[in-house]
Design a protein around this motif. Sequence first.
Motif, PDB file in Angstrom:
ATOM      1  N   GLN A  84      -2.781   1.881  -6.206  1.00  0.00           N
ATOM      2  CA  GLN A  84      -3.004   0.442  -6.327  1.00  0.00           C
ATOM      3  C   GLN A  84      -4.082  -0.017  -5.353  1.00  0.00           C
ATOM      4  O   GLN A  84      -4.239   0.525  -4.264  1.00  0.00           O
ATOM      5  CB  GLN A  84      -1.704  -0.313  -6.100  1.00  0.00           C
ATOM      6  N   SER A  85      -4.815  -1.031  -5.773  1.00  0.00           N
ATOM      7  CA  SER A  85      -5.860  -1.596  -4.924  1.00  0.00           C
ATOM      8  C   SER A  85      -5.574  -3.050  -4.569  1.00  0.00           C
ATOM      9  O   SER A  85      -6.380  -3.698  -3.921  1.00  0.00           O
ATOM     10  CB  SER A  85      -7.220  -1.496  -5.620  1.00  0.00           C
ATOM     11  N   LEU A  86      -4.434  -3.565  -5.021  1.00  0.00           N
ATOM     12  CA  LEU A  86      -4.030  -4.936  -4.723  1.00  0.00           C
ATOM     13  C   LEU A  86      -2.763  -4.923  -3.877  1.00  0.00           C
ATOM     14  O   LEU A  86      -1.899  -4.062  -4.041  1.00  0.00           O
ATOM     15  CB  LEU A  86      -3.757  -5.712  -6.012  1.00  0.00           C
ATOM     16  N   THR A  87      -2.633  -5.884  -2.992  1.00  0.00           N
ATOM     17  CA  THR A  87      -1.386  -6.051  -2.255  1.00  0.00           C
ATOM     18  C   THR A  87      -0.349  -6.678  -3.186  1.00  0.00           C
ATOM     19  O   THR A  87      -0.683  -7.190  -4.265  1.00  0.00           O
ATOM     20  CB  THR A  87      -1.577  -6.960  -1.037  1.00  0.00           C
ATOM     21  N   ASP A 121      -4.698  -4.344 -14.781  1.00  0.00           N
ATOM     22  CA  ASP A 121      -4.364  -2.988 -15.226  1.00  0.00           C
ATOM     23  C   ASP A 121      -4.978  -1.941 -14.294  1.00  0.00           C
ATOM     24  O   ASP A 121      -6.175  -1.977 -14.005  1.00  0.00           O
ATOM     25  CB  ASP A 121      -4.865  -2.744 -16.647  1.00  0.00           C
ATOM     26  N   GLY A 122      -4.149  -1.007 -13.837  1.00  0.00           N
ATOM     27  CA  GLY A 122      -4.612   0.081 -12.987  1.00  0.00           C
ATOM     28  C   GLY A 122      -4.794  -0.273 -11.529  1.00  0.00           C
ATOM     29  O   GLY A 122      -5.146   0.584 -10.718  1.00  0.00           O
ATOM     30  N   LYS A 123      -4.556  -1.528 -11.171  1.00  0.00           N
ATOM     31  CA  LYS A 123      -4.786  -1.960  -9.791  1.00  0.00           C
ATOM     32  C   LYS A 123      -3.492  -2.112  -8.981  1.00  0.00           C
ATOM     33  O   LYS A 123      -3.537  -2.343  -7.777  1.00  0.00           O
ATOM     34  CB  LYS A 123      -5.530  -3.297  -9.774  1.00  0.00           C
TER      35      LYS A 123
END
Length: 330
Positions: free
Chosen positions: A24-27, A42-44
């Motif tokens: 993940q790239s989001l908190t 999607d994908g984050k």
Amino acid sequence: MVKQFLITTLLAFNAIIVFPTMGQSLTDREAIIQILADKNIDGKFIWRPSDSQLKKLAIEIITKQDTEISVKGLCRIITVLTKEEYDDNNDSIFLNTLISKIDPNQFINTCGMIGNHFNLRLYNTSSIKKLKTLTQAEEVLKWQSWTPYYLSYLGFTEVEASIIFLKKNITAVNQLHYSLNKEYHRFDTLDLNICLSRLGKYSDSLVIQQIDQRSRAGYSRDYIGFIKSMAKVRTMQSFQKIGELLISDLYEIHFEERKFIKQTALAAFLVYVKNFPDRSLKIQETINQWTFVQFSKAEGKDYDTDEYMENAKKWYIENKENLLLDMDKY
């Protein structure tokens, strides 16, 4: 064709809730805020539907009202975070917050499937009062095809008069719906009779007879429609009719179709009957009933094995005179 349809249905369902395999790239906070604004992430982010801290954070963000919240986004976040397990406290907050924020017709039209996630006891007094406004006759033209069933599921006896009005004027109402929405046959008399039966306002014996006649009206018997409709009636007699298919030979039907029919009958018991062993998880109770048994291996259970089917038949024979229905839940 049936198997391909099932696979397509399951994939479509999981498209909303399947966990991404990438990192993940989001908190947590960023993901919740972006979903509430109906943005594609999607994908984050990897969702954790059973994480109580994630649920509490979502509730905090939603109730603070200091960020953009779309109806669709709110429905999406609640669908994800209530799908896997029963969590009365957080589930109730999510459900009643959602209902408080949107028009009741918008709730039915946009988030209709969410209602199946929740036990009846989780609706608070304010939500019940708000949803009861949908029972009025002047709301009939705004109803979706599933609205009468949902209102009868909630036990709103006030809807009886509107359902009877709809039955008497069903052709005209369907024509109006087609003129407005280009939808054919939105309402069906048999479905309305099932709703009245759920409310105790129509004989379950009579509606069971009507369901049986409907299932035999075509070139070949519609067993799947028969099982789904019988499960909606929600009486011991209707489940006994499903059980007859579960234990019958059905030798006149091709083996693969016979197996599929028996699996669907088994699914009805696993999803709706309280005292069946190996009660399903919440996600299994809310997905399409047709897919439930056939794709159970994805959830770690082998309901589709011959051994389990034999156990199911034995269980039904032992319990058919005393089927306990979880009425609080459905």
